[in-house]
Scaffold this motif. Structure first.
Motif, mmCIF file in Angstrom:
data_model
loop_
_atom_site.group_PDB
_atom_site.id
_atom_site.type_symbol
_atom_site.label_atom_id
_atom_site.label_comp_id
_atom_site.label_asym_id
_atom_site.label_seq_id
_atom_site.Cartn_x
_atom_site.Cartn_y
_atom_site.Cartn_z
ATOM 1 N N VAL A 178 15.362 29.114 17.947
ATOM 2 C CA VAL A 178 16.331 30.049 17.367
ATOM 3 C C VAL A 178 15.935 30.678 16.055
ATOM 4 N N GLU A 179 14.893 30.413 15.618
ATOM 5 C CA GLU A 179 14.027 30.843 14.588
ATOM 6 C C GLU A 179 13.161 32.233 15.236
ATOM 7 N N ARG A 180 12.817 32.223 16.374
ATOM 8 C CA ARG A 180 12.111 33.130 17.084
ATOM 9 C C ARG A 180 13.049 34.341 17.796
ATOM 10 N N TYR A 181 13.933 33.492 18.380
ATOM 11 C CA TYR A 181 15.217 34.367 19.051
ATOM 12 C C TYR A 181 16.525 34.012 18.489
ATOM 13 N N PRO A 182 16.881 34.819 17.401
ATOM 14 C CA PRO A 182 18.046 34.392 16.535
ATOM 15 C C PRO A 182 19.265 34.856 17.241
ATOM 16 N N ASP A 183 19.246 35.661 18.335
ATOM 17 C CA ASP A 183 20.397 36.132 19.122
ATOM 18 C C ASP A 183 20.576 35.185 20.429
ATOM 19 N N TYR A 184 19.660 34.149 20.778
ATOM 20 C CA TYR A 184 19.834 33.545 21.876
ATOM 21 C C TYR A 184 20.685 32.384 21.637
ATOM 22 N N TRP A 185 22.053 32.530 21.859
ATOM 23 C CA TRP A 185 23.166 31.611 21.592
ATOM 24 C C TRP A 185 22.982 30.349 22.500
ATOM 25 N N SER A 186 22.390 30.338 23.754
ATOM 26 C CA SER A 186 22.162 29.199 24.417
ATOM 27 C C SER A 186 21.587 27.946 23.797
ATOM 28 N N ALA A 187 20.617 28.421 23.023
ATOM 29 C CA ALA A 187 19.743 27.363 22.109
ATOM 30 C C ALA A 187 20.604 26.807 20.821
ATOM 31 N N TYR A 188 21.297 27.696 20.448
ATOM 32 C CA TYR A 188 22.115 27.316 19.078
ATOM 33 C C TYR A 188 23.231 26.139 19.732
ATOM 34 N N ASN A 189 23.932 26.442 21.030
ATOM 35 C CA ASN A 189 24.558 25.402 21.578
ATOM 36 C C ASN A 189 24.222 24.159 21.679
ATOM 37 N N ASN A 190 22.816 24.141 22.519
ATOM 38 C CA ASN A 190 22.228 22.976 22.606
ATOM 39 C C ASN A 190 21.787 22.273 21.117
ATOM 40 N N LEU A 191 21.207 23.089 20.247
ATOM 41 C CA LEU A 191 20.936 22.536 19.084
ATOM 42 C C LEU A 191 22.258 21.719 18.415
ATOM 43 N N ALA A 192 23.331 22.302 18.557
ATOM 44 C CA ALA A 192 24.623 21.755 18.018
ATOM 45 C C ALA A 192 24.849 20.367 18.757
ATOM 46 N N LEU A 193 24.675 20.566 19.890
ATOM 47 C CA LEU A 193 24.797 19.144 20.854
ATOM 48 C C LEU A 193 23.852 17.968 20.324
ATOM 49 N N ALA A 194 22.425 18.628 20.117
ATOM 50 C CA ALA A 194 21.553 17.446 19.639
ATOM 51 C C ALA A 194 21.792 16.994 18.168
ATOM 52 N N TYR A 195 22.291 17.655 17.393
ATOM 53 C CA TYR A 195 22.896 17.141 16.045
ATOM 54 C C TYR A 195 24.128 16.249 16.455
ATOM 55 N N PHE A 196 25.007 16.638 17.262
ATOM 56 C CA PHE A 196 26.091 15.619 17.443
ATOM 57 C C PHE A 196 25.661 14.426 17.988
ATOM 58 N N TYR A 197 24.944 14.539 19.095
ATOM 59 C CA TYR A 197 24.386 13.194 19.750
ATOM 60 C C TYR A 197 23.742 12.241 18.712
ATOM 61 N N GLN A 198 23.007 13.046 17.723
ATOM 62 C CA GLN A 198 22.249 11.968 16.732
ATOM 63 C C GLN A 198 23.174 11.496 15.578
ATOM 64 N N GLY A 199 24.410 12.020 15.492
ATOM 65 C CA GLY A 199 25.404 11.675 14.634
ATOM 66 C C GLY A 199 25.665 12.579 13.590
ATOM 67 N N ASP A 200 24.849 13.747 13.532
ATOM 68 C CA ASP A 200 25.164 14.728 12.176
ATOM 69 C C ASP A 200 26.330 15.607 12.670
ATOM 70 N N THR A 201 27.586 15.185 12.503
ATOM 71 C CA THR A 201 28.405 16.093 13.100
ATOM 72 C C THR A 201 28.759 17.246 12.303
ATOM 73 N N GLU A 202 28.460 17.268 10.820
ATOM 74 C CA GLU A 202 28.816 18.266 10.084
ATOM 75 C C GLU A 202 27.859 19.273 10.274
ATOM 76 N N GLN A 203 26.587 19.102 10.713
ATOM 77 C CA GLN A 203 25.616 20.080 11.149
ATOM 78 C C GLN A 203 25.849 20.854 12.306
ATOM 79 N N ALA A 204 26.245 20.005 13.292
ATOM 80 C CA ALA A 204 26.514 20.129 14.661
ATOM 81 C C ALA A 204 27.831 21.354 14.680
ATOM 82 N N SER A 205 28.751 20.935 13.905
ATOM 83 C CA SER A 205 29.626 22.127 13.673
ATOM 84 C C SER A 205 29.721 23.103 13.062
#
Length: 482
Positions: A178-205
């Protein structure tokens, strides 16, 4: 690839007797066209002979036939880098896989590596043909597409890490994307899932909010947010979002699949079946995940035949799902049978029902519940926020749900262990303070029973607590285990 298969058949090297017999059995099954089953036998042979590259190579080649190109390349890369770097033909097989994935730059690089090392090798003719095809595509303008190969490779890598539960590693990869491709929304969505699965719901949201601010109407973000609300028990926000999703009419197949699967997970079976069935009618094949949700939504919305047909496709790809049919629970569970269950088993069933927005209990069922079960049942029926021992125990189960799939039989033992602790702990007045610590403690105990080598520190980090805190809560809840 046929040449590759013939190449392997003539080079069977002597293994230990057990490894050799498993290899031969796997190859015999492969010759009959039972590819998935062959991989299982060859995988067992590889476990016994981890240093034997030919077994791993054969598995990788079957994975290619199955269309599992990314998995095949992971295995080939391991052979090339760690097991036997002298096997330069690996690069030809990897080039084939990358070409199938549309990663032409990587395919180009590997096919050239092979030809430079073996200009007159066994696969040189095929390699020249592949190279010619890649160069032809380049003339038609694929050079511009080469610039995106790195992005796709990172996304594929992150997806594999997420599937394997390696959330920290996935986060590192996705944050770089996401740093290199700031408009690649698919990566953002997967990043949110990764944080959510890890338990960091605030960061995911927060990540999903950022996506929706910059790319309003992003369907994947909206669906992921609905799932987050569902698992967090945020009923009002979920209801509002579901109403909005019900008005969406996506055109792309992947969006229709995402919407249908999300509705199915939320227990909105009529809506889910409508979207998923429309894809099936248009000839969409899908994977086992597609047919899994199609079967569940069909069964729960009254389409028995469609559910059975879809489940056949699930079993073809994942035979270990046998016994998890959506109708299996509905036809075998009833009040009379529930009376024979232990209280912790019934609490586990209540938890599963609430996650799937379904219930097979009659109004009379709570009459034979114990006091602990009644308290849990009433808590689940209430829309009011609660802070009681039983509500905190429920939150621990929800915390575990972020890391483990309730539909996986191998994971259900963890939840059953937890509800055993919940029931017996409640009887003795345990207060279930510190949700994250309790989730980490029960996960450690469950893994220990299964022979896992994960340390207390590794599991503690996963849940955001210290190893000392995990150890303390482990000692407390061990008192309520058999």
């Amino acid at each position: 690839m046929k040449k590759g298969s013939d190449h392997q058949k003539g080079k069977l090297v002597p293994f230990t007797q057990t490894g050799e017999s498993l290899y031969k059995r796997g190859m015999a099954i492969y010759q009959k066209g039972q590819l998935e089953k062959a991989v299982k036998y060859l995988g067992k042979a590889a476990e016994l002979e981890p240093e034997e590259p030919m077994i791993a190579l054969q598995i990788a080649m079957i994975e290619t036939e199955l269309g599992h190109f990314q998995e095949s390349n992971e295995r080939l890369k391991h052979i090339s880098e760690l097991t036997d770097p002298s096997m330069t033909e690996i690069h030809y097989f990897m080039a084939n896989n990358y070409a199938h994935l549309g990663l032409f730059q990587e395919a180009y690089r590997h096919v050239n590596t092979y030809l430079q090392s073996q200009p007159d090798g066994e696969f040189s003719e095929d390699a020249e043909d592949l190279l010619e095809l890649l160069e032809f595509e380049d003339e038609d303008g694929f050079e511009e597409g080469f610039e995106q190969d790195d992005l796709i490779i990172h996304q594929e890598k992150a997806g594999k890490l997420l599937a394997d539960g390696k959330f920290e590693e996935a986060i590192k990869v996705l944050e770089e994307v996401v740093e290199r491709y700031p408009d690649y929304w698919s990566a953002y969505n997967n990043l949110a899932l990764a944080y959510f699965y890890q338990g960091d719901t605030e960061q995911a949201s927060a990540i999903l909010t950022e996506v929706l601010n910059k790319n309003p109407g992003n369907l994947h973000a909206l669906c992921n947010l609905a799932v987050f609300y569902h698992y967090q028990g945020r009923t009002k926000e979920l209801e509002a979002l579901v109403k909005a999703l019900e008005t969406v009419r996506p055109f792309l197949i992947e969006h229709r699949f995402k919407l249908g699967a999300t509705f199915a997970l939320l227990g909105k079976h009529e809506q889910a079946y409508g979207w998923l069935k429309s894809l099936a009618k248009r000839g969409f094949e899908g994977d086992s995940g597609f047919h899994y949700w199609l079967s569940h939504s069909a069964w729960h919305s009254g389409h028995k035949k469609a559910a059975e047909d879809a489940w056949k496709r699930v079993i073809e790809e994942q035979p270990d799902k046998a016994g998890q049919e959506p109708w299996n629970r509905a036809t075998t569970r009833n009040d009379e049978k529930l009376k024979t269950f232990y209280p912790e088993e019934r609490m586990f069933i209540l938890f599963k029902d609430i996650q799937e927005s379904a219930s097979f209990l009659t109004e009379e069922a709570p009459e034979y519940f114990t006091e602990v079960e009644k308290a849990y049942y009433q808590m689940l029926q209430s829309d009011e926020p609660q802070d009681t021992p039983i509500s905190r125990a429920h939150l621990v189960a929800c915390e575990l749900l972020k890391h483990f799939d309730l539909h996986e039989k191998s994971h259900q033992g963890l939840f059953y262990m937890w509800f055993h602790i919940v029931y017996h702990g409640s009887v003795h007045g345990y207060t279930f303070q510190n949700v994250e610590a309790l989730a980490a403690a029960v996960e450690y105990l469950w893994r220990k029973v299964r022979g896992s080598k994960l340390t207390q520190k590794e599991i503690a980090v996963k849940h955001g607590i210290s190893a000392g805190t995990l150890a303390r809560y482990k000692r407390e809840i061990e008192l309520y285990l058999p």
